[in-house]
Design a protein around this motif. Structure first.
Motif, mmCIF file in Angstrom:
data_model
loop_
_atom_site.group_PDB
_atom_site.id
_atom_site.type_symbol
_atom_site.label_atom_id
_atom_site.label_comp_id
_atom_site.label_asym_id
_atom_site.label_seq_id
_atom_site.Cartn_x
_atom_site.Cartn_y
_atom_site.Cartn_z
ATOM 1 N N VAL A 7 0.836 -1.210 0.000
ATOM 2 C CA VAL A 7 0.000 0.000 0.000
ATOM 3 C C VAL A 7 0.867 1.255 0.000
ATOM 4 C CG1 VAL A 7 -1.684 1.340 1.317
ATOM 5 C CG2 VAL A 7 -1.969 -1.133 1.083
ATOM 6 N N VAL A 8 1.877 1.286 0.856
ATOM 7 C CA VAL A 8 2.716 2.483 0.969
ATOM 8 C C VAL A 8 3.520 2.717 -0.294
ATOM 9 C CG1 VAL A 8 4.669 3.501 2.218
ATOM 10 C CG2 VAL A 8 2.842 2.378 3.486
ATOM 11 N N SER A 9 3.973 1.648 -0.935
ATOM 12 C CA SER A 9 4.783 1.816 -2.152
ATOM 13 C C SER A 9 3.943 2.241 -3.353
ATOM 14 C CB SER A 9 5.506 0.503 -2.470
ATOM 15 O OG SER A 9 4.563 -0.524 -2.784
ATOM 16 N N ARG A 10 2.664 1.916 -3.366
ATOM 17 C CA ARG A 10 1.814 2.236 -4.526
ATOM 18 C C ARG A 10 1.047 3.553 -4.341
ATOM 19 N NH1 ARG A 10 1.392 -1.956 -8.214
ATOM 20 N NH2 ARG A 10 3.200 -3.305 -7.860
ATOM 21 N N PHE A 11 0.731 3.908 -3.106
ATOM 22 C CA PHE A 11 -0.020 5.142 -2.843
ATOM 23 C C PHE A 11 0.889 6.098 -2.065
ATOM 24 C CE2 PHE A 11 -3.147 1.817 -3.385
ATOM 25 C CZ PHE A 11 -4.105 2.414 -4.184
#
Length: 538
Positions: free
Chosen positions: A386-390
């Protein structure tokens, strides 16, 4: 200068009512005293002139009487002059009428014994030379005002003179009577002025709500500071729609909208045609949280009438730029999402601790080790994805919170997709995305809570400035007629007092210039497909 007056009043503790009364009384008293002096002087002079005119007029009548002329020329008995003079004196109420010959010898006098004697006073010389005049001198009857008139015969030759006198005491008495009338009028005027001053002071006190000047000054300073320190724009108009108050924040927003002219004193309809304050003045209605556009700047405004003693005397508007309100909402949303994520993760963590505790209690250490390893790997994988994509921390925190919330409710939420979604250029975009995804995910989780397979999938794709989301659930689906009404405000398949979420979703989609498509099959679930332009920070 006004501040100095307020400070002095504050230090001396003199109340406003006393100050007004004192000042008005002083002004009234001074005005009447000066008036009294001027009028008294004028009246005194006028009274003396009137008395002199009276004496002169009587003297002329006597001097032109044939009986007097004949008596002085020897054509008639001199004694007739005394009789005639006494009659005139008594009827005109003067002190004396003296007829004298060219040698100054009296032919008439109030005192019979003075007849035949020389006129006393020394002021008769001018009249014996043919000159009329008025003088004040002392004679046998005391100090008197005297009018002298020469007597001429038919050949216009002077044969004597007439002196008519009025006692100076009587003159002064007449002046005193005139002054007494003026004095009484002055005292009456001063009393009326004092009563008026007391009434005026009390009325002013009522108008000022019983406040003293120092208190008014303090309130004015507090009001000014409050108006200029507030973050909302404040604009007030009077009954005629003229702007009477505008604070700095309002001026800043006007300048941002391209309005540079000073607002105070101008008609509101000419300055801000769509302010609707004129409508408030006429109707007395309150308008709350209304959107308004000013030169491309969107504001949220409240408008209320100003009512004094049941009468509308003006209107006031408070407003703030919509983008600022959205920023605050986004910050609040982020905090709420963070708190919700912590709450659900805490609950989830306690449940997992219970599992670990049970496994340790039965001494199944291999299973404990495997369980902890799986938990750590799953958590780390989920968070990293989640953190890497958003890249927007608000959106990432929101999705992590929803993952924990789904697990807490016994549902499986899967997030998958292609591309990296950067932070949006405009912060408002985050707010709209949270509104859209939050409502759709909550609806999807609610739809699968009674299904055999409780699964919700969120897929995303970001490519060449176009962002696509797909939310699919394994719920029971909807009829086609229900799909057509989904975005109508108040419509819901879940019962009364619902039907707001999807209405807000549609508004947010339109704000982002996107589209939304709904695919639902009864018994197979529902899919929402969202597509919108998206510009991230470079």
């Amino acid at each position: 200068m006004e501040g100095l007056v307020y400070n002095k009043l504050s230090k001396t503790k003199i109340r406003l009512q006393a100050v007004i009364t004192l000042m008005v009384c002083v002004v009234v008293v001074l005005a009447f005293l000066v008036t009294d002096l001027l009028i008294t002087y004028r009246i005194s002079s006028q009274t003396e002139e009137n008395q002199a005119d009276k004496a002169t007029h009587i003297a002329k009548i006597v001097a032109q009487t044939p009986l007097v002329i004949d008596g002085l020329t020897g054509k008639a008995d001199e004694k007739e002059i005394q009789r005639f003079a006494n009659e005139i004196r008594q009827s005109t109420q003067v002190d004396f009428i003296v007829v004298m010959d060219m040698n100054g010898i009296r032919k008439s006098h109030p005192n019979q014994n003075e007849i035949g004697k020389h006129f006393v006073g020394g002021d008769e010389k001018a009249v014996l030379k043919g000159h009329e005049h008025v003088s004040i001198a002392r004679g046998t009857l005391g100090v008197s005002l005297r009018s002298f008139i020469p007597v001429f015969d038919e050949n216009h030759e002077q044969v004597g003179a007439v002196a008519v006198g009025i006692s100076l005491e009587k003159v002064n008495q007449a002046v005193k009577q005139s002054r007494n009338i003026i004095f009484i009028g002055t005292i009456f005027g001063i009393l009326v002025g004092i009563i008026g001053a007391l009434f005026l002071a009390r009325k002013i006190k009522e108008i000022l709500f019983g406040l003293e000047p120092s208190e008014i000054a303090k309130l004015l300073e507090e009001r000014s500071t409050m108006l200029q320190s507030t973050r909302e724009g404040i604009l007030a108009v009077d009954q005629e729609g003229r702007m009477t108050l505008v604070n700095n924040e309002a001026i800043r927003l006007f300048e941002k909208a391209g309005i540079q002219d000073p607002p105070l004193g101008r008609k509101i309809d000419g300055y801000l045609p769509n302010s609707r304050l004129t409508t408030v003045l006429k109707s007395g209605e309150h308008h709350y949280d209304q959107e308004q556009d000013i030169g491309g700047v969107t504001i949220i405004t409240n408008r209320v009438p100003i009512i004094v003693k049941g009468k509308i005397v003006g209107a006031i508007a408070t407003f703030r730029e919509k983008t600022e309100i959205k920023q605050l909402a986004e910050q609040l949303t982020g905090v709420k999402l963070y708190a919700e994520a912590l709450r659900t993760q805490s609950h989830e963590f306690i449940n997992k601790l219970h599992v670990i505790s049970g496994l340790i209690h039965i001494k199944n250490y291999e299973t404990v080790s495997s369980y902890i390893t799986d938990l750590v790997d799953h958590q780390q994988t989920e968070v990293n994805f989640v953190v890497s994509r958003f890249k927007d921390p608000v959106l990432a925190g929101f999705l992590l919170g929803k993952l924990s919330f789904a697990r807490e409710n016994g549902c499986e939420l899967t997030i998958d997709g292609e591309g990296i979604i950067a932070e949006p250029r405009r912060q408002e975009t985050t707010h709209e995305l949270v509104t859209i995804l939050g409502n759709l995910i909550d609806n999807a989780l609610d739809a699968v809570k009674d299904s055999m397979i409780k699964s919700v999938t969120l897929r995303f794709d970001y490519y060449e400035g176009q962002l696509v989301f797909e939310i699919h659930d394994t719920g029971k689906g909807m009829e086609e007629s229900a799909v057509d009404q989904l975005f109508i405000k108040g419509f819901s398949t879940k019962g009364q007092d619902r039907g707001i979420g999807l209405y807000l979703v549609k508004q947010s989609i339109e704000t982002l210039n996107g589209t939304i498509e709904v695919i639902s099959t009864e018994g197979k679930g529902t899919t929402f497909i969202l597509s919108m332009p998206y510009q991230g920070k470079e």
